[in-house]
Design a protein around this motif. Structure first.
Motif, PDB file in Angstrom:
ATOM      1  N   GLY A  72       0.832  -1.193   0.000  1.00 34.94           N
ATOM      2  CA  GLY A  72       0.000   0.000   0.000  1.00 34.94           C
ATOM      3  C   GLY A  72       0.868   1.244   0.000  1.00 34.94           C
ATOM      4  O   GLY A  72       1.647   1.459   0.936  1.00 34.94           O
ATOM      5  N   TYR A  73       0.757   2.053  -1.034  1.00 37.95           N
ATOM      6  CA  TYR A  73       1.607   3.234  -1.173  1.00 37.95           C
ATOM      7  C   TYR A  73       1.445   4.186   0.005  1.00 37.95           C
ATOM      8  O   TYR A  73       2.402   4.799   0.463  1.00 37.95           O
ATOM      9  CB  TYR A  73       1.241   3.934  -2.490  1.00 37.95           C
ATOM     10  CG  TYR A  73       2.177   5.052  -2.894  1.00 37.95           C
ATOM     11  CD1 TYR A  73       3.565   4.920  -2.766  1.00 37.95           C
ATOM     12  CD2 TYR A  73       1.676   6.239  -3.421  1.00 37.95           C
ATOM     13  CE1 TYR A  73       4.421   5.940  -3.149  1.00 37.95           C
ATOM     14  CE2 TYR A  73       2.522   7.267  -3.811  1.00 37.95           C
ATOM     15  CZ  TYR A  73       3.895   7.111  -3.671  1.00 37.95           C
ATOM     16  OH  TYR A  73       4.731   8.128  -4.058  1.00 37.95           O
ATOM     17  N   ALA A  74       0.222   4.303   0.508  1.00 36.77           N
ATOM     18  CA  ALA A  74      -0.038   5.223   1.617  1.00 36.77           C
ATOM     19  C   ALA A  74       0.304   4.621   2.979  1.00 36.77           C
ATOM     20  O   ALA A  74       0.280   5.319   3.986  1.00 36.77           O
ATOM     21  CB  ALA A  74      -1.503   5.656   1.604  1.00 36.77           C
ATOM     22  N   THR A  75       0.610   3.342   2.997  1.00 33.49           N
ATOM     23  CA  THR A  75       0.879   2.660   4.271  1.00 33.49           C
ATOM     24  C   THR A  75       2.114   1.768   4.152  1.00 33.49           C
ATOM     25  O   THR A  75       2.136   0.643   4.636  1.00 33.49           O
ATOM     26  CB  THR A  75      -0.329   1.802   4.691  1.00 33.49           C
ATOM     27  OG1 THR A  75      -0.662   0.903   3.603  1.00 33.49           O
ATOM     28  CG2 THR A  75      -1.530   2.649   5.017  1.00 33.49           C
ATOM     29  N   ALA A  76       3.144   2.288   3.517  1.00 34.70           N
ATOM     30  CA  ALA A  76       4.320   1.462   3.203  1.00 34.70           C
ATOM     31  C   ALA A  76       4.988   0.885   4.446  1.00 34.70           C
ATOM     32  O   ALA A  76       5.362  -0.291   4.471  1.00 34.70           O
ATOM     33  CB  ALA A  76       5.325   2.278   2.392  1.00 34.70           C
ATOM     34  N   ALA A 117       5.214  -3.026   5.510  1.00 32.63           N
ATOM     35  CA  ALA A 117       6.529  -3.641   5.718  1.00 32.63           C
ATOM     36  C   ALA A 117       6.579  -4.401   7.036  1.00 32.63           C
ATOM     37  O   ALA A 117       7.136  -5.503   7.109  1.00 32.63           O
ATOM     38  CB  ALA A 117       7.619  -2.571   5.676  1.00 32.63           C
ATOM     39  N   THR A 118       5.993  -3.815   8.088  1.00 30.66           N
ATOM     40  CA  THR A 118       6.007  -4.498   9.386  1.00 30.66           C
ATOM     41  C   THR A 118       5.207  -5.794   9.326  1.00 30.66           C
ATOM     42  O   THR A 118       5.604  -6.809   9.914  1.00 30.66           O
ATOM     43  CB  THR A 118       5.441  -3.608  10.504  1.00 30.66           C
ATOM     44  OG1 THR A 118       4.051  -3.356  10.306  1.00 30.66           O
ATOM     45  CG2 THR A 118       6.193  -2.293  10.603  1.00 30.66           C
ATOM     46  N   LYS A 119       4.087  -5.776   8.614  1.00 35.66           N
ATOM     47  CA  LYS A 119       3.244  -6.963   8.532  1.00 35.66           C
ATOM     48  C   LYS A 119       3.839  -8.010   7.592  1.00 35.66           C
ATOM     49  O   LYS A 119       3.676  -9.217   7.819  1.00 35.66           O
ATOM     50  CB  LYS A 119       1.831  -6.579   8.107  1.00 35.66           C
ATOM     51  CG  LYS A 119       1.107  -5.709   9.138  1.00 35.66           C
ATOM     52  CD  LYS A 119       1.029  -6.387  10.502  1.00 35.66           C
ATOM     53  CE  LYS A 119       0.206  -5.594  11.498  1.00 35.66           C
ATOM     54  NZ  LYS A 119       0.072  -6.274  12.804  1.00 35.66           N
ATOM     55  N   HIS A 120       4.537  -7.578   6.546  1.00 34.74           N
ATOM     56  CA  HIS A 120       5.271  -8.530   5.717  1.00 34.74           C
ATOM     57  C   HIS A 120       6.349  -9.233   6.546  1.00 34.74           C
ATOM     58  O   HIS A 120       6.608 -10.430   6.357  1.00 34.74           O
ATOM     59  CB  HIS A 120       5.920  -7.817   4.522  1.00 34.74           C
ATOM     60  CG  HIS A 120       5.029  -7.689   3.334  1.00 34.74           C
ATOM     61  ND1 HIS A 120       3.934  -6.853   3.296  1.00 34.74           N
ATOM     62  CD2 HIS A 120       5.072  -8.303   2.129  1.00 34.74           C
ATOM     63  CE1 HIS A 120       3.342  -6.953   2.124  1.00 34.74           C
ATOM     64  NE2 HIS A 120       4.009  -7.829   1.391  1.00 34.74           N
ATOM     65  N   ALA A 121       6.966  -8.484   7.450  1.00 31.59           N
ATOM     66  CA  ALA A 121       8.017  -9.071   8.290  1.00 31.59           C
ATOM     67  C   ALA A 121       7.477 -10.222   9.115  1.00 31.59           C
ATOM     68  O   ALA A 121       8.096 -11.299   9.194  1.00 31.59           O
ATOM     69  CB  ALA A 121       8.622  -7.996   9.201  1.00 31.59           C
ATOM     70  N   VAL A 122       6.310 -10.053   9.743  1.00 28.23           N
ATOM     71  CA  VAL A 122       5.810 -11.113  10.617  1.00 28.23           C
ATOM     72  C   VAL A 122       5.186 -12.268   9.835  1.00 28.23           C
ATOM     73  O   VAL A 122       5.193 -13.404  10.324  1.00 28.23           O
ATOM     74  CB  VAL A 122       4.833 -10.583  11.687  1.00 28.23           C
ATOM     75  CG1 VAL A 122       5.575  -9.727  12.681  1.00 28.23           C
ATOM     76  CG2 VAL A 122       3.666  -9.839  11.097  1.00 28.23           C
ATOM     77  N   THR A 123       4.668 -12.012   8.629  1.00 26.51           N
ATOM     78  CA  THR A 123       4.197 -13.152   7.837  1.00 26.51           C
ATOM     79  C   THR A 123       5.391 -13.986   7.372  1.00 26.51           C
ATOM     80  O   THR A 123       5.337 -15.221   7.393  1.00 26.51           O
ATOM     81  CB  THR A 123       3.351 -12.707   6.631  1.00 26.51           C
ATOM     82  OG1 THR A 123       4.088 -11.789   5.822  1.00 26.51           O
ATOM     83  CG2 THR A 123       2.063 -12.058   7.072  1.00 26.51           C
ATOM     84  N   GLY A 124       6.473 -13.318   6.995  1.00 29.27           N
ATOM     85  CA  GLY A 124       7.684 -14.059   6.623  1.00 29.27           C
ATOM     86  C   GLY A 124       8.257 -14.829   7.798  1.00 29.27           C
ATOM     87  O   GLY A 124       8.707 -15.975   7.650  1.00 29.27           O
ATOM     88  N   PHE A 125       8.240 -14.217   8.965  1.00 32.73           N
ATOM     89  CA  PHE A 125       8.716 -14.891  10.171  1.00 32.73           C
ATOM     90  C   PHE A 125       7.862 -16.115  10.487  1.00 32.73           C
ATOM     91  O   PHE A 125       8.387 -17.192  10.803  1.00 32.73           O
ATOM     92  CB  PHE A 125       8.692 -13.910  11.347  1.00 32.73           C
ATOM     93  CG  PHE A 125       9.056 -14.521  12.666  1.00 32.73           C
ATOM     94  CD1 PHE A 125      10.366 -14.856  12.957  1.00 32.73           C
ATOM     95  CD2 PHE A 125       8.075 -14.772  13.622  1.00 32.73           C
ATOM     96  CE1 PHE A 125      10.703 -15.429  14.182  1.00 32.73           C
ATOM     97  CE2 PHE A 125       8.398 -15.335  14.841  1.00 32.73           C
ATOM     98  CZ  PHE A 125       9.720 -15.666  15.125  1.00 32.73           C
ATOM     99  N   THR A 126       6.543 -15.968  10.386  1.00 28.78           N
ATOM    100  CA  THR A 126       5.637 -17.092  10.669  1.00 28.78           C
ATOM    101  C   THR A 126       5.912 -18.264   9.738  1.00 28.78           C
ATOM    102  O   THR A 126       5.991 -19.420  10.185  1.00 28.78           O
ATOM    103  CB  THR A 126       4.169 -16.639  10.529  1.00 28.78           C
ATOM    104  OG1 THR A 126       3.920 -15.582  11.457  1.00 28.78           O
ATOM    105  CG2 THR A 126       3.212 -17.791  10.812  1.00 28.78           C
TER     106      THR A 126
END
Length: 294
Positions: free
Chosen positions: A156-160, A164-173
């Motif tokens: 999301g361009y307005a919520t980069a 990013a923080t949520k991509h981090a935890v999905t990758g961690f999971t």
């Protein structure tokens, strides 16, 4: 071996962010489901959360961006529920949008990092490590559930920064899938779409609600997300092993974005040897921690 069926009944549960919203709805559901007790870890309690505090539901004022606060959680569990007690279910639910005082967009807090990254990404990772160390020390299985977001799949361009923080935890999971097999610690994530919570509906959320055209009719309730959390934790049918990313939204009530069962490979002897070599440093650390308090 994998955790498998894990009912909420008679479990001790720790919930960060349990003072309001989705995680408060989960606390209520856990108690209705017969949980032995819940420790809410949050900066403050809403009046609704305060009404739950009693013999079975306790509160720890906790800043999840502060690792000393997180490290204190196991001791607080013992103080609330008895010496030697360790939580069975660990919910990493505290999260924020990017505040202007610590923002990538507004180029603030150039020293010390971004607060949203500490709360949304570092806290669930550290929390998971604390959960594993605690449960391994008494040789008991556990479930760690991370409250991520559909933003952990899309951008999301307005919520980069938030994305990013949520991509981090999905990758961690996803990366923790093997822990279910090796250590009987199931790490999973819930990825809600738009949810009707104070994040949007409260006074502080009005500006953001206007910016993103928030509509109640397009949202799911916190209770619906809590039901999905219960489903993925209890999992009597083996649909949600460690590493699962379960989406919950208005359009798609349940959607498994990913459900890994460790690294399967081709089953060959060569692959098994490769896997054992790669995983050995991790397994060695956990072997030392297993049963350390017994």
């Amino acid at each position: 071996m994998p955790v498998g069926h894990f009912p909420l009944k008679d479990r001790l549960i720790v919930v960060t962010g349990g003072g309001s919203g989705i995680c408060l709805a989960f606390v209520r559901l856990a108690m209705q489901s017969g949980a032995r007790g819940v420790l809410i870890c949050d900066l403050r309690l809403t009046p609704e959360a305060e009404s739950l505090i009693g013999e079975k539901v306790h509160f720890l004022r906790c800043d999840v961006a502060n690792w000393r606060h997180l490290e204190y959680i196991p001791k607080k569990v013992e103080k609330c529920f008895g010496a030697g007690q360790v939580a069975d279910i660990w919910i990493a639910g505290a999260a924020i949008f990017e505040p202007e005082w610590s923002s990538w967009l507004y180029d603030t807090e150039k020293e010390g990092g971004y607060h949203a990254m500490r709360v949304n990404a570092e806290h669930p990772m550290k929390f998971t490590r604390i959960a594993m160390r605690s449960c391994l020390s008494v040789n008991k299985p556990c479930v760690v559930l991370i409250l991520s977001s559909i933003a952990g799949i899309y951008g999301g361009y307005a919520t980069a920064m938030y994305c990013a923080t949520k991509h981090a935890v999905t990758g961690f999971t996803k990366s923790m899938a093997q822990a279910d097999i090796d250590e009987s610690c199931k790490v999973v994530a819930i990825l809600p779409g738009q949810v009707s919570t104070p994040l949007w509906t409260g006074p502080a959320g009005r500006k953001m609600a206007a910016q993103f055209s928030y509509r109640e009719k397009n949202s799911i309730s916190a209770e619906e997300v809590a039901e999905a959390m219960k489903e993925v934790i209890e999992d009597g049918e083996g649909r949600y092993p460690g590493g699962t990313l379960l989406g919950v939204s208005k359009a798609r009530r349940r959607e498994v974005f990913e459900s890994l069962q460790g690294i399967v490979g081709d089953g060959s002897v060569a692959f098994k040897k490769w896997q054992d070599r790669v995983f050995e440093p991790v397994r060695e650390v956990f072997r030392k921690e297993r049963g350390a308090r017994l």
